[in-house]
Design a protein around this motif. Structure first.
Motif, mmCIF file in Angstrom:
data_model
loop_
_atom_site.group_PDB
_atom_site.id
_atom_site.type_symbol
_atom_site.label_atom_id
_atom_site.label_comp_id
_atom_site.label_asym_id
_atom_site.label_seq_id
_atom_site.Cartn_x
_atom_site.Cartn_y
_atom_site.Cartn_z
ATOM 1 N N GLU A 48 -4.831 10.719 0.493
ATOM 2 C CA GLU A 48 -6.114 10.107 0.109
ATOM 3 C C GLU A 48 -5.979 8.637 -0.260
ATOM 4 O OE1 GLU A 48 -7.291 14.241 -2.030
ATOM 5 O OE2 GLU A 48 -7.546 12.423 -3.223
ATOM 6 N N ARG A 49 -4.784 8.262 -0.733
ATOM 7 C CA ARG A 49 -4.585 6.907 -1.276
ATOM 8 C C ARG A 49 -3.852 5.973 -0.306
ATOM 9 N NH1 ARG A 49 -7.349 9.112 -4.616
ATOM 10 N NH2 ARG A 49 -7.046 9.202 -6.877
ATOM 11 N N LEU A 50 -3.704 6.361 0.954
ATOM 12 C CA LEU A 50 -2.825 5.632 1.885
ATOM 13 C C LEU A 50 -3.014 4.122 1.899
ATOM 14 C CD1 LEU A 50 -2.533 7.844 5.115
ATOM 15 C CD2 LEU A 50 -0.743 7.220 3.472
ATOM 16 N N HIS A 51 -4.283 3.666 1.765
ATOM 17 C CA HIS A 51 -4.556 2.242 1.969
ATOM 18 C C HIS A 51 -4.725 1.477 0.672
ATOM 19 C CE1 HIS A 51 -4.553 3.225 6.113
ATOM 20 N NE2 HIS A 51 -5.448 4.188 5.898
ATOM 21 N N GLN A 52 -4.376 2.123 -0.422
ATOM 22 C CA GLN A 52 -4.538 1.525 -1.746
ATOM 23 C C GLN A 52 -3.175 0.967 -2.203
ATOM 24 O OE1 GLN A 52 -6.695 4.350 -4.067
ATOM 25 N NE2 GLN A 52 -5.400 4.072 -5.850
ATOM 26 N N PRO A 53 -3.163 -0.160 -2.953
ATOM 27 C CA PRO A 53 -1.865 -0.634 -3.464
ATOM 28 C C PRO A 53 -1.203 0.464 -4.303
ATOM 29 C CG PRO A 53 -3.591 -2.257 -3.889
ATOM 30 C CD PRO A 53 -4.275 -1.022 -3.384
ATOM 31 N N ALA A 54 0.088 0.666 -4.073
ATOM 32 C CA ALA A 54 0.769 1.783 -4.736
ATOM 33 C C ALA A 54 0.732 1.637 -6.253
ATOM 34 C CB ALA A 54 2.203 1.881 -4.241
ATOM 35 N N GLY A 55 0.710 0.375 -6.736
ATOM 36 C CA GLY A 55 0.694 0.140 -8.175
ATOM 37 C C GLY A 55 -0.569 0.611 -8.853
ATOM 38 N N THR A 56 -1.616 0.881 -8.071
ATOM 39 C CA THR A 56 -2.861 1.361 -8.680
ATOM 40 C C THR A 56 -2.877 2.888 -8.799
ATOM 41 O OG1 THR A 56 -4.022 1.525 -6.562
ATOM 42 C CG2 THR A 56 -4.165 -0.587 -7.732
ATOM 43 N N MET A 57 -1.853 3.543 -8.305
ATOM 44 C CA MET A 57 -1.803 4.998 -8.455
ATOM 45 C C MET A 57 -1.342 5.340 -9.871
ATOM 46 S SD MET A 57 -1.167 6.662 -4.968
ATOM 47 C CE MET A 57 0.500 7.211 -4.928
ATOM 48 N N THR B 60 0.844 -1.198 0.000
ATOM 49 C CA THR B 60 0.000 0.000 0.000
ATOM 50 C C THR B 60 0.881 1.251 0.000
ATOM 51 O OG1 THR B 60 -0.068 0.223 2.389
ATOM 52 C CG2 THR B 60 -1.772 -1.182 1.392
ATOM 53 N N VAL B 61 0.220 2.351 -0.266
ATOM 54 C CA VAL B 61 0.907 3.639 -0.234
ATOM 55 C C VAL B 61 1.550 3.846 1.136
ATOM 56 C CG1 VAL B 61 0.475 6.131 -0.292
ATOM 57 C CG2 VAL B 61 -0.525 4.625 -2.047
#
Ligand SMILES: Nc1ncnc2c1ncn2[C@@H]1O[C@H](COP(=O)(O)OP(=O)(O)OP(=O)(O)O)[C@@H](O)[C@H]1O
Ligand SMILES: [Mg+2]
Length: 240
Positions: free
Chosen positions: A126-135, A92-93
């Motif tokens: 905003e993206r802290l809990h999202q896999p970084a690769g999806t940014m 995650t981020v």
């Protein structure tokens, strides 16, 4: 002052950097310009310990950095934002951010530092809990930058922080760099394709060509230099 003297470095049998010496004064922005393949990224990699130094000396506040492991160099206060982001896509981020301090065995970041990062890059928060690769590409660039800031460094080695960003975001990114130097007293060694923007920010300018220093001087000297005018600024007239 980060002082580099007589640096030689390369890959396998290929030597890239030849007797490179530069001085990066504290609290100032120093930029390294040069054509593709000149050795700019190699220089930053050698300073951060990502590749071995073959000869020469890298000294920061009286300590010798060459020969140290990358995480030890971060502990000395020198953080690197490598070319091409290099984030961990499946983490995650937030996990990526924590790697900035865990790898260097530093205490997790001070709340004030985190607040500054989230204030600077709200998208990262905003993206802290999202896999970084999806940014998006640009968001990943901001994450890589944020990860380096988590170590609360004194010196930032920035390799094309605006790469792949839309023009408006390029200016915003370089404004962040300006703020880090002017408002937070960071020392920055900046490699940037946007030569004109980088020169406008810089206190001093080096040009690397074929792995050797071809020019060094203040911003004013660089802007007046016909070599730089011709090679990097399109040759016509004077840079603003
Ligand atoms: N991992 C590697 N293995 C072998 N050669 C490499 C490696 N990385 C870079 N090089 C070579 O070292 C030289 C300098 O590369 P470097 O990436 O430092 O250039 P650069 O100035 O950062 O260029 P650019 O502006 O394109 O990013 C180039 O000739 C490149 O091909
Ligand atoms: Mg490069």
């Amino acid at each position: 002052m980060l002082r580099i003297e007589g640096l030689e470095a390369g890959y396998g049998r290929a030597q890239v950097l030849h007797d490179v010496s530069l001085e990066v004064p504290m609290g100032a922005l120093t930029t390294v310009l040069g054509p593709n393949g000149a050795g700019k990224s190699t220089l930053l990699r050698a300073i951060s310990g990502a590749i071995k130094v073959r000869a020469g000396r890298i000294e920061f506040k009286g300590a010798q950095l060459n020969g140290l492991q990358p995480h030890e160099i971060v502990r000395h206060g020198v953080a690197h934002v490598p070319e091409g982001r290099q984030i961990f896509p499946d983490l995650t981020v937030q996990e990526n951010l924590r790697l900035g301090t865990i790898a260097a065995k530093l205490p997790s970041s001070r709340p004030e530092v985190e607040a500054f990062i989230y204030d600077t890059f709200p998208r990262v928060k905003e993206r802290l809990h999202q896999p970084a690769g999806t940014m998006s590409g640009g968001e990943q660039q901001m994450l890589a930058f944020s990860r380096a800031l988590m170590a609360d460094p004194q010196v930032l080695l920035l390799d094309e922080p605006s790469m792949g960003l839309a023009p408006i975001l390029v200016e915003q990114m370089l404004e962040v760099v300006r703020k880090l130097v002017k408002e937070r007293n960071l020392t920055v060694l900046l490699v940037e394709q946007n030569t004109r923007l980088a020169m406008n920010l810089a206190d001093s300018v080096y040009v690397l060509e074929n792995g050797a220093i071809a020019f060094s001087g203040s911003r004013e000297q660089a802007q007046a230099s016909s070599v730089i005018q011709d090679l990097y600024l399109g040759g016509s007239g004077h840079a603003q």
